[in-house]
Design an enzyme around this catalytic site. Structure first.
Site, PDB file in Angstrom:
ATOM      1  N   PHE A   1       1.415  -3.296   4.327  1.00 18.97           N
ATOM      2  CA  PHE A   1       2.325  -4.413   5.132  1.00 18.97           C
ATOM      3  C   PHE A   1       3.051  -4.508   5.328  1.00 18.97           C
ATOM      4  O   PHE A   1       3.630  -3.688   3.743  1.00 18.97           O
ATOM      5  CB  PHE A   1       1.055  -5.193   4.285  1.00 18.97           C
ATOM      6  CG  PHE A   1      -0.570  -5.695   5.227  1.00 18.97           C
ATOM      7  CD1 PHE A   1      -0.928  -5.096   5.995  1.00 18.97           C
ATOM      8  CD2 PHE A   1      -1.626  -6.106   4.270  1.00 18.97           C
ATOM      9  CE1 PHE A   1      -1.839  -5.167   6.156  1.00 18.97           C
ATOM     10  CE2 PHE A   1      -2.660  -6.703   5.083  1.00 18.97           C
ATOM     11  CZ  PHE A   1      -2.954  -6.369   5.744  1.00 18.97           C
TER      12      PHE A   1
ATOM     13  N   GLU B   1      -2.375   5.380  13.414  1.00 14.91           N
ATOM     14  CA  GLU B   1      -2.127   6.454  12.536  1.00 14.91           C
ATOM     15  C   GLU B   1      -2.444   7.933  13.304  1.00 14.91           C
ATOM     16  O   GLU B   1      -1.393   8.888  13.307  1.00 14.91           O
ATOM     17  CB  GLU B   1      -2.655   6.502  11.134  1.00 14.91           C
ATOM     18  CG  GLU B   1      -2.204   7.527  10.328  1.00 14.91           C
ATOM     19  CD  GLU B   1      -2.880   8.206   8.801  1.00 14.91           C
ATOM     20  OE1 GLU B   1      -2.642   8.203   8.001  1.00 14.91           O
ATOM     21  OE2 GLU B   1      -3.718   6.799   8.900  1.00 14.91           O
TER      22      GLU B   1
ATOM     23  N   LYS C   1     -10.162   7.968   1.167  1.00 14.94           N
ATOM     24  CA  LYS C   1     -10.334   5.348   0.591  1.00 14.94           C
ATOM     25  C   LYS C   1     -11.732   5.824   1.146  1.00 14.94           C
ATOM     26  O   LYS C   1     -12.689   5.176   0.566  1.00 14.94           O
ATOM     27  CB  LYS C   1      -9.483   5.069   1.202  1.00 14.94           C
ATOM     28  CG  LYS C   1      -8.668   4.888   1.150  1.00 14.94           C
ATOM     29  CD  LYS C   1      -7.158   4.350   2.139  1.00 14.94           C
ATOM     30  CE  LYS C   1      -5.864   4.315   1.982  1.00 14.94           C
ATOM     31  NZ  LYS C   1      -5.285   4.674   2.224  1.00 14.94           N
TER      32      LYS C   1
ATOM     33  N   HIS D   1      -3.717   8.042   5.734  1.00 12.56           N
ATOM     34  CA  HIS D   1      -3.813   6.388   5.257  1.00 12.56           C
ATOM     35  C   HIS D   1      -5.144   5.495   5.402  1.00 12.56           C
ATOM     36  O   HIS D   1      -5.957   5.493   4.314  1.00 12.56           O
ATOM     37  CB  HIS D   1      -2.494   5.759   5.738  1.00 12.56           C
ATOM     38  CG  HIS D   1      -2.176   4.267   4.993  1.00 12.56           C
ATOM     39  ND1 HIS D   1      -2.042   3.850   3.689  1.00 12.56           N
ATOM     40  CD2 HIS D   1      -2.814   2.827   5.490  1.00 12.56           C
ATOM     41  CE1 HIS D   1      -2.577   2.701   3.648  1.00 12.56           C
ATOM     42  NE2 HIS D   1      -2.241   2.249   4.519  1.00 12.56           N
TER      43      HIS D   1
ATOM     44  N   CYS E   1       0.554  -1.336  -0.435  1.00 13.29           N
ATOM     45  CA  CYS E   1      -0.030   0.222  -0.118  1.00 13.29           C
ATOM     46  C   CYS E   1       0.789   1.447   0.117  1.00 13.29           C
ATOM     47  O   CYS E   1       0.201   1.966  -0.282  1.00 13.29           O
ATOM     48  CB  CYS E   1      -0.372  -0.219   1.183  1.00 13.29           C
ATOM     49  SG  CYS E   1      -1.609  -1.830   1.210  1.00 13.29           S
TER      50      CYS E   1
ATOM     51  N   HIS F   1      -9.437   1.698  -1.584  1.00 13.58           N
ATOM     52  CA  HIS F   1      -7.726   1.647  -1.077  1.00 13.58           C
ATOM     53  C   HIS F   1      -7.822   0.531  -2.352  1.00 13.58           C
ATOM     54  O   HIS F   1      -7.714  -0.401  -2.967  1.00 13.58           O
ATOM     55  CB  HIS F   1      -7.617   0.785   0.537  1.00 13.58           C
ATOM     56  CG  HIS F   1      -6.295   0.598   0.395  1.00 13.58           C
ATOM     57  ND1 HIS F   1      -5.115   0.331  -0.436  1.00 13.58           N
ATOM     58  CD2 HIS F   1      -6.003  -0.229   2.143  1.00 13.58           C
ATOM     59  CE1 HIS F   1      -4.330   0.859   0.234  1.00 13.58           C
ATOM     60  NE2 HIS F   1      -4.743   0.305   1.844  1.00 13.58           N
TER      61      HIS F   1
END
Length: 402
Positions: A390, A305, A326, A294, A162, A331
């Protein structure tokens, strides 16, 4: 070190097939997430996504091109054409020799992979098309952009889940900043919305069945999207000399690794990336007006976050606006940072902050100004764009108004 500016932008995503359409959707707080439409979707537990509708590739690309272009490559080329047309550049001679392409992508040609696995395992066929490998490889989109626009400089693809697009744009920025290239085409794309692509993500148990609600107490997971965001990064004096319109300046970046867990995010790693981007750009925390988060809508990401932003910005964290688009386009995995950069450009150029839609209930662990549900007008001189992947890979870009 040279200054680096953005002189062209292009996109196609669930909210729109162009940048103006996407920015209009941001302003309206429109949701592009809806029912998925592809083969065997009824076999999935998750059947919603930010899928691009009314896209007819056959009317854009010829038969030979269609045999070479997976859906993610098609999206990339559509967005690249818009970005390069806006920049008004023609790559010939020395400019062509030195300019290149760095794109982010995580899954490669997932649609091509899915279709050909079906041919072999489900239909029992023993042959596949001879161009399957060049169609599904991660670098296919970057290569086709380089060929279409005669870009002969450094060209490659970054795959870091991502954070792929932010990592790619950071590399492109560094190449222009250090004088390696006068112009770089950069950004990212992804198209994982096929049966196999969604089924794989189902296994992680981080997906929502109804909506993406970043930072809301009742959030229940992420929603996949697809599309591309492509930009022209150009050396400032080069752009100024030719009278180019400047959308924003890339001021700095930072990349960190959590070095802790393959899927669980780390507050420390994210905070170091945010702080590092500000330091690289020579920006103080109190100068930051907007952060594109994010903001995946998962319980773990959103609270981590927010804690990282609070750590990195200190007392100013309560004053900065932070939103996750998003919630509108889903996403885009490897392409997500590129499409989200448009929200930062809109904040800097137009003074409009894209909202976090779907926000229903405050979460004490996400107690920042998340610009809930409606866009907001505000003067912003500095913006940050977060991407946390990830594997614990973090990449943050800092942008400044010009």
């Amino acid at each position: 070190m040279k200054r680096v500016v953005i002189t062209g932008a292009g996109t196609i995503n669930a909210l729109g097939h162009t940048v103006p359409e996407t920015l209009e959707a941001f302003r309206e707080g429109r949701c592009g997430i809806g029912p998925l439409e592809f083969r065997d979707v009824e076999r999935l537990a998750i059947n919603i996504g930010g899928q691009i509708k009314n896209f007819e590739a056959e009317g854009i690309f010829n038969r030979q091109q269609m045999s070479l272009y997976d859906r993610f490559t098609q999206f990339t080329l559509v967005a690249a054409r818009e970005a390069i047309a806006q920049a008004g550049l023609e790559f010939i001679g020395d400019l062509a020799a030195k300019s290149g392409v760095v794109l982010g992508n995580s899954g490669g040609g997932m649609t091509t992979l899915d279709e050909n696995y079906r041919h072999v395992y489900e239909d029992g066929k023993n042959r596949v098309h001879p161009f399957v490998v060049p169609k599904l490889m991660n670098n296919a989109a970057a290569s086709h952009v380089s060929m279409e626009f005669n870009l002969k400089g450094p060209t490659f693809t970054v795959a870091s889940a991502c954070a792929s697009s932010n990592h790619a744009m950071a590399q492109a920025f560094q190449m222009v900043r250090t004088g390696m290239a006068p112009v770089m085409v950069t950004g990212g794309s992804e198209s994982m919305l096929c049966f196999g692509g969604v089924k794989a993500w189902e296994g992680l148990r981080v997906m929502s069945k109804d909506a993406c609600r970043p930072f809301s107490m009742n959030r229940n997971g992420m929603v996949q999207g697809e599309g591309a965001g492509i930009f022209v990064f150009e050396e400032y004096e080069h752009a100024k000399k030719r009278g180019a319109e400047i959308l924003a300046e890339i001021a700095g970046f930072s990349m960190t690794s959590d070095a802790s867990d393959i899927v669980m995010p780390s507050k420390q790693g994210a905070a170091r990336a945010i702080s590092g981007a500000m330091k690289d750009a020579g920006i103080n925390a109190d100068e930051v007006g907007y952060i594109n988060a994010h903001g995946t809508g998962t319980a773990a990401n959103d609270k981590t976050e927010c804690a990282a932003v609070a750590d990195a910005l200190g007392p100013h964290a309560d004053k900065v606006m932070i939103s996750s688009t998003k919630s509108m386009h889903g996403h885009l995995i490897g392409g997500t940072g590129a499409v989200e950069l448009l929200a930062c450009i809109m904040a800097l150029r137009d003074g409009v902050i894209a909202p976090t839609i779907g926000y229903e209930e405050p979460d004490p662990e996400c107690a920042l100004d998340v610009v809930p549900n409606e866009a907001r007008e505000a003067k912003v001189d500095v913006a940050l764009s977060n991407a946390f992947a990830f594997g614990g890979l973090n990449a943050v870009l800092a942008l400044r108004k010009v």
